[in-house]
Design a protein around this motif. Structure first.
Motif, PDB file in Angstrom:
ATOM      1  N   THR A  80       0.843  -1.186   0.000  1.00 20.42           N
ATOM      2  CA  THR A  80       0.000   0.000   0.000  1.00 20.42           C
ATOM      3  C   THR A  80       0.882   1.241   0.000  1.00 20.42           C
ATOM      4  O   THR A  80       1.852   1.324   0.758  1.00 20.42           O
ATOM      5  CB  THR A  80      -0.929   0.023   1.233  1.00 20.42           C
ATOM      6  N   TYR A  81       0.548   2.188  -0.871  1.00 23.87           N
ATOM      7  CA  TYR A  81       1.297   3.452  -0.963  1.00 23.87           C
ATOM      8  C   TYR A  81       0.416   4.586  -0.452  1.00 23.87           C
ATOM      9  O   TYR A  81      -0.787   4.636  -0.737  1.00 23.87           O
ATOM     10  CB  TYR A  81       1.687   3.754  -2.409  1.00 23.87           C
ATOM     11  N   ASP A  82       1.031   5.511   0.277  1.00 24.30           N
ATOM     12  CA  ASP A  82       0.317   6.715   0.686  1.00 24.30           C
ATOM     13  C   ASP A  82       0.294   7.711  -0.463  1.00 24.30           C
ATOM     14  O   ASP A  82       1.283   7.860  -1.197  1.00 24.30           O
ATOM     15  CB  ASP A  82       1.005   7.363   1.891  1.00 24.30           C
ATOM     16  N   GLU A  83      -0.816   8.423  -0.606  1.00 23.15           N
ATOM     17  CA  GLU A  83      -0.875   9.504  -1.592  1.00 23.15           C
ATOM     18  C   GLU A  83       0.072  10.630  -1.184  1.00 23.15           C
ATOM     19  O   GLU A  83       0.378  10.807   0.003  1.00 23.15           O
ATOM     20  CB  GLU A  83      -2.296  10.075  -1.682  1.00 23.15           C
ATOM     21  N   HIS A  84       0.517  11.380  -2.173  1.00 27.37           N
ATOM     22  CA  HIS A  84       1.259  12.598  -1.872  1.00 27.37           C
ATOM     23  C   HIS A  84       0.306  13.624  -1.256  1.00 27.37           C
ATOM     24  O   HIS A  84      -0.803  13.845  -1.774  1.00 27.37           O
ATOM     25  CB  HIS A  84       1.874  13.179  -3.145  1.00 27.37           C
ATOM     26  N   ASP A  85       0.724  14.248  -0.179  1.00 23.55           N
ATOM     27  CA  ASP A  85      -0.114  15.277   0.427  1.00 23.55           C
ATOM     28  C   ASP A  85       0.077  16.596  -0.323  1.00 23.55           C
ATOM     29  O   ASP A  85       0.861  16.688  -1.271  1.00 23.55           O
ATOM     30  CB  ASP A  85       0.190  15.426   1.917  1.00 23.55           C
ATOM     31  N   GLU A  86      -0.642  17.617   0.101  1.00 27.88           N
ATOM     32  CA  GLU A  86      -0.608  18.896  -0.616  1.00 27.88           C
ATOM     33  C   GLU A  86       0.799  19.496  -0.637  1.00 27.88           C
ATOM     34  O   GLU A  86       1.226  20.095  -1.636  1.00 27.88           O
ATOM     35  CB  GLU A  86      -1.596  19.881   0.021  1.00 27.88           C
ATOM     36  N   GLY A  87       1.525  19.334   0.449  1.00 28.67           N
ATOM     37  CA  GLY A  87       2.879  19.860   0.484  1.00 28.67           C
ATOM     38  C   GLY A  87       3.797  19.164  -0.503  1.00 28.67           C
ATOM     39  O   GLY A  87       4.633  19.806  -1.162  1.00 28.67           O
ATOM     40  N   LYS A 147       0.318  11.723 -13.543  1.00 30.37           N
ATOM     41  CA  LYS A 147      -0.693  11.192 -12.634  1.00 30.37           C
ATOM     42  C   LYS A 147      -1.113   9.843 -13.241  1.00 30.37           C
ATOM     43  O   LYS A 147      -1.872   9.794 -14.201  1.00 30.37           O
ATOM     44  CB  LYS A 147      -1.885  12.144 -12.521  1.00 30.37           C
ATOM     45  N   HIS A 148      -0.568   8.766 -12.688  1.00 28.75           N
ATOM     46  CA  HIS A 148      -0.841   7.448 -13.230  1.00 28.75           C
ATOM     47  C   HIS A 148      -2.062   6.838 -12.530  1.00 28.75           C
ATOM     48  O   HIS A 148      -2.545   7.353 -11.523  1.00 28.75           O
ATOM     49  CB  HIS A 148       0.377   6.547 -13.065  1.00 28.75           C
ATOM     50  N   ALA A 149      -2.541   5.727 -13.086  1.00 26.30           N
ATOM     51  CA  ALA A 149      -3.661   5.008 -12.471  1.00 26.30           C
ATOM     52  C   ALA A 149      -3.264   4.516 -11.082  1.00 26.30           C
ATOM     53  O   ALA A 149      -2.108   4.145 -10.837  1.00 26.30           O
ATOM     54  CB  ALA A 149      -4.066   3.834 -13.358  1.00 26.30           C
ATOM     55  N   SER A 150      -4.238   4.468 -10.182  1.00 26.00           N
ATOM     56  CA  SER A 150      -3.938   4.188  -8.776  1.00 26.00           C
ATOM     57  C   SER A 150      -3.521   2.747  -8.524  1.00 26.00           C
ATOM     58  O   SER A 150      -2.970   2.448  -7.453  1.00 26.00           O
ATOM     59  CB  SER A 150      -5.164   4.516  -7.913  1.00 26.00           C
ATOM     60  N   ASN A 151      -3.753   1.828  -9.475  1.00 24.48           N
ATOM     61  CA  ASN A 151      -3.359   0.435  -9.254  1.00 24.48           C
ATOM     62  C   ASN A 151      -1.970   0.101  -9.784  1.00 24.48           C
ATOM     63  O   ASN A 151      -1.526  -1.037  -9.697  1.00 24.48           O
ATOM     64  CB  ASN A 151      -4.382  -0.529  -9.866  1.00 24.48           C
ATOM     65  N   VAL A 152      -1.249   1.104 -10.337  1.00 22.44           N
ATOM     66  CA  VAL A 152       0.113   0.850 -10.827  1.00 22.44           C
ATOM     67  C   VAL A 152       1.105   1.879 -10.277  1.00 22.44           C
ATOM     68  O   VAL A 152       1.910   2.444 -11.019  1.00 22.44           O
ATOM     69  CB  VAL A 152       0.160   0.817 -12.372  1.00 22.44           C
ATOM     70  N   PRO A 153       1.109   2.121  -8.972  1.00 21.68           N
ATOM     71  CA  PRO A 153       1.978   3.166  -8.428  1.00 21.68           C
ATOM     72  C   PRO A 153       3.463   2.841  -8.575  1.00 21.68           C
ATOM     73  O   PRO A 153       4.281   3.749  -8.777  1.00 21.68           O
ATOM     74  CB  PRO A 153       1.572   3.242  -6.953  1.00 21.68           C
ATOM     75  N   GLU A 154       3.846   1.562  -8.449  1.00 21.29           N
ATOM     76  CA  GLU A 154       5.274   1.250  -8.537  1.00 21.29           C
ATOM     77  C   GLU A 154       5.782   1.408  -9.970  1.00 21.29           C
ATOM     78  O   GLU A 154       6.932   1.803 -10.188  1.00 21.29           O
ATOM     79  CB  GLU A 154       5.557  -0.159  -8.017  1.00 21.29           C
ATOM     80  N   CYS A 155       4.928   1.120 -10.953  1.00 25.67           N
ATOM     81  CA  CYS A 155       5.299   1.399 -12.344  1.00 25.67           C
ATOM     82  C   CYS A 155       5.583   2.892 -12.512  1.00 25.67           C
ATOM     83  O   CYS A 155       6.564   3.286 -13.155  1.00 25.67           O
ATOM     84  CB  CYS A 155       4.183   0.972 -13.297  1.00 25.67           C
TER      85      CYS A 155
END
Length: 466
Positions: free
Chosen positions: A14-21, A153-161
């Motif tokens: 699981t990856y955390d989204e980037h926050d606003e900062g 901004k990639h699809a949420s199911n391929v974050p490591e790609c």
């Protein structure tokens, strides 16, 4: 953002989204990097892009396995995707300078007039999961070599790609801010696109997503390129090589598990060869091995997500309820993972789901037509206009039919495909703008006119007309 292996249904990481900062930091870095990167020569950027191609080939196994784990692509097809990404880098490393060279224009005595091609700045790319590397490199290679910088901004199911591609550009010598990934959800795209530091956007995805991006970009007068859905016709005329047409058709529908905008989806077959085509087509489809995508003998892996597989099945069952007949497939496989078998439907009623909607999975709708005119009408009976394939032994006839089909790209006796050497894109609900080739690299540059006039030859009495 959860990485779920679609072959097993298990959560990998699981990856955390980037926050606003973090997003602000990346936008600021993109802006500052562009101010120096734009001054690099095209030759310098070509050299770095050639380095990316080298790294892609060196890391082929690593990146292919990454794709397979995240979205289920069979490993051999994943390796081919990495090689295609290296190819597009090779292409622009060789040809960008020629594509972007100054264009000279006729001019009065004592003057020279030319068009120069200058980069715009940070370009936001909203990309899908189905070809997680190729979709990105299709925009990144030309836009970076032209001097722009990229925000993915990639699809949420391929974050490591997504993060791996950020690494490969940096490792090849591009500045840190030249290509960055934003791990954000779709509902945060609007705010990024509205930011004045972002100068343009490109999207590959659904019609609703395209409209949302185009609407926001339009409000801020920002250039966009949209590559949206497709429901490509595959027309087989009575003089076609039926065996070749049917064999290619099976692959054209089921490559990448059928999860492709340019996959053949509606098969329009002349009555004179219909039975022969169906027999061969079904036999070829049933010969495919559906299984573990890490197994090199696998032809069709799982669908990328469980919910996507369920959506495809709903389209199939809705079409069966409307009167369509299943010749093969038609039910999810009874095993762990999001597996759906290659499926062939005939007697497809007009307006049922597989007729009227894009089916993003291994499902073929086959239609019987009685003449060329009816075939053309059926081919155009869709809101989409991405690609089309026409099969005939008469190449002049093939070109004539191709000229009457509403699509951005037409292929005669070949499946529809993207190629770095030729423009790619659609019409109607399939979007606008072009990617690849010279047309693609010029979508996001300022085509600036530069007029030089010798002072002693200037005509002070000339009155401008505009």
């Amino acid at each position: 953002m959860e990485r779920i292996n679609p072959a097993t249904g298990e959560t990998i990481e699981t990856y955390d989204e980037h926050d606003e900062g973090q997003v602000e930091e990346r936008l600021s870095r993109a802006e500052s990097t562009f101010e120096t990167f734009r001054d690099w020569s095209v030759a310098e950027r070509e050299t770095k892009l050639a380095g990316v191609a080298t790294l892609l080939r060196e890391r082929m196994t690593e990146y292919a396995e990454l794709m397979t784990r995240e979205m289920g692509k069979p490993i051999a097809q994943a390796e081919a995707e990495v090689e295609k990404c290296a190819w597009v880098c090779d292409h622009y490393a060789e040809h960008a300078g020629r594509y972007l060279q100054d264009e000279q224009h006729p001019s009065p005595p004592g003057s020279t007039v030319k068009t120069v091609h200058e980069p715009l700045g940070p370009v936001l790319a909203i990309m899908p999961w189905n070809f997680p590397f190729w979709q990105v490199f299709r925009f990144a290679a030309p836009y970076l070599v032209a001097g722009n910088v990229g925000l993915l901004k990639h699809a949420s199911n391929v974050p490591e790609c997504a993060l791996a591609m950020e690494d490969v550009f940096r490792d090849a010598g591009f500045p840190d801010g030249a290509f960055q990934t934003l791990l954000i959800s779709s509902d945060r795209v609007d705010a990024v696109l509205s930011d004045p530091r972002v100068k343009a956007a490109t999207l590959t995805g659904s019609g609703p997503a395209g409209r949302a991006v185009a609407g926001t970009a339009g409000e801020h007068l920002k250039k966009t390129v949209l590559e949206l859905g497709g429901s490509d016709p595959y027309v087989v005329l009575e003089d076609a090589d039926v065996e070749a047409a049917a064999t290619t058709a099976a692959w054209a529908r089921n490559l990448n598990g059928g999860q492709s905008c340019i996959a053949a989806k509606r098969f329009v077959v002349h009555d004179a060869v219909y039975e022969a085509f169906i027999d061969r087509f079904v036999a070829e489809v049933e010969s495919f091995t559906v299984g573990d995508p890490m197994d090199r003998d696998t032809d069709v892996g799982p669908q990328a997500r469980q919910d996507l597989m369920e959506g495809v099945h709903e389209q199939v069952t809705g079409s069966i309820d409307a009167g369509a007949t299943v010749l093969t497939g038609g039910e999810p496989l009874d095993r762990d993972g999001a597996y759906y078998p290659p499926t062939v439907l005939v007697d497809v009623p007009q307006g049922c789901p597989v007729d009227a909607e894009e089916v993003f999975g291994p499902v073929a709708a086959v239609y019987r037509v009685h003449d060329e005119e009816t075939a053309i009408e059926k081919a155009n009976d869709t809101e989409f206009g991405l690609g089309a394939s026409i099969w005939t032994d008469d190449l002049e006839r093939g070109e004539r039919v191709a000229s009457r089909i509403d699509a951005g790209c037409t292929y005669i006796n070949e499946l529809v495909k993207s190629d770095p050497r030729v423009p790619f894109g659609g019409v109607k609900e399939s979007g606008y703008g072009r990617e690849l080739s010279e047309a693609g690299i010029k979508e996001f540059v300022n085509r600036k006119t530069v007029w030089r006039q010798q002072p002693e030859t200037s005509n002070e009495d000339e009155i401008p007309t505009e």
